[in-house]
Design a protein around this motif. Structure first.
Motif, PDB file in Angstrom:
ATOM      1  N   THR A 102      38.503 -41.390  49.705  1.00 43.40           N
ATOM      2  CA  THR A 102      38.178 -39.968  49.660  1.00 43.40           C
ATOM      3  C   THR A 102      36.729 -39.742  50.077  1.00 43.40           C
ATOM      4  O   THR A 102      35.829 -40.416  49.581  1.00 43.40           O
ATOM      5  N   ILE A 103      36.512 -38.813  50.988  1.00 42.58           N
ATOM      6  CA  ILE A 103      35.161 -38.503  51.460  1.00 42.58           C
ATOM      7  C   ILE A 103      34.743 -37.145  50.926  1.00 42.58           C
ATOM      8  O   ILE A 103      35.469 -36.154  51.068  1.00 42.58           O
ATOM      9  N   SER A 104      33.591 -37.107  50.284  1.00 41.24           N
ATOM     10  CA  SER A 104      33.051 -35.860  49.740  1.00 41.24           C
ATOM     11  C   SER A 104      31.785 -35.479  50.501  1.00 41.24           C
ATOM     12  O   SER A 104      31.093 -36.339  51.047  1.00 41.24           O
ATOM     13  N   THR A 105      31.481 -34.183  50.514  1.00 38.44           N
ATOM     14  CA  THR A 105      30.276 -33.690  51.174  1.00 38.44           C
ATOM     15  C   THR A 105      29.330 -33.088  50.139  1.00 38.44           C
ATOM     16  O   THR A 105      29.755 -32.288  49.299  1.00 38.44           O
ATOM     17  N   MET A 106      28.070 -33.487  50.200  1.00 39.23           N
ATOM     18  CA  MET A 106      27.063 -32.939  49.303  1.00 39.23           C
ATOM     19  C   MET A 106      25.708 -33.052  49.983  1.00 39.23           C
ATOM     20  O   MET A 106      25.363 -34.117  50.489  1.00 39.23           O
TER      21      MET A 106
END
Length: 203
Positions: free
Chosen positions: A185-189
């Motif tokens: 899973t890739i998250s953006t922050m």
């Protein structure tokens, strides 16, 4: 919490650290013997050491073929270890004699480099060419190899707006024991400014 003392002979620090320091990117290091035998082997203790100058590092657990080659020729490559090539990466980790090329036993294709003589893996979407910057040897025999990056190539199919895309690269990582990982899973922050951080109130 269970406690582990590195001085305790019953504690196997190699397995313990491999199980908790993760995921670990894989440096698939290409090198060449002084006699012209091409070697490629995975090293899962790998990271960036410096940006100016650009330096990457990998650790040789003891003196292996890769380390001997790099010390003698003072150059190497790092090919991206990706999901599609997982089987070949694993095969290339086998402790075969130095006169046997892992390119041959895996069926991988040699790619000539631009700045160094050591080959990279043609099937890999990324190759990083390095000249030996320095080494650091520890009392137990493990050696950290620092390479100055002199050239980088990235497959056009893995670029979006001219920048490498992690999902297209599909990099592999090593976990503890026999386990491997991918990006999942890739998250953006985005990184906050100092002002924003001080006003979050710890939330």
């Amino acid at each position: 919490m269970r406690n582990y003392d590195p001085a305790d002979p019953e504690v196997h620090m190699h397995s313990l650290l491999n199980a908790v320091v993760l995921p670990r990117p894989i440096a698939w290091v290409g090198s060449r013997t002084v006699d012209g035998v091409d070697n490629v082997a995975p090293h899962s203790y790998f990271t960036i050491s410096s940006l100016n100058p650009p330096i990457v590092q990998f650790t040789s657990i003891g003196t292996k073929d890769t380390l001997r080659n790099v010390r003698q020729t003072r150059e190497f490559t790092v090919s991206l270890a990706n999901r599609e090539l997982m089987a070949q990466i694993n095969i290339s980790s086998a402790p075969v004699p130095p006169q046997v090329s892992e390119f041959d036993i895996t069926g991988l294709t040699r790619r000539s480099s631009v700045k160094v003589d050591a080959p990279s893996v043609a099937e890999s979407p990324v190759s990083i060419e390095c000249q030996l910057f320095d080494t650091m040897e520890f009392a137990g025999g493990d050696v950290v190899v620092f390479g100055e990056v002199v050239w980088v190539r990235v497959d056009e199919d893995c670029l979006i707006d001219g920048y490498p895309d992690v999902e297209l690269l599909a990099p592999l990582s090593r976990l503890g024991g026999p386990f491997w990982g991918d990006v999942g899973t890739i998250s953006t922050m985005t990184r906050p400014t100092a002002e924003e951080a001080m006003h979050t109130g710890g939330t």
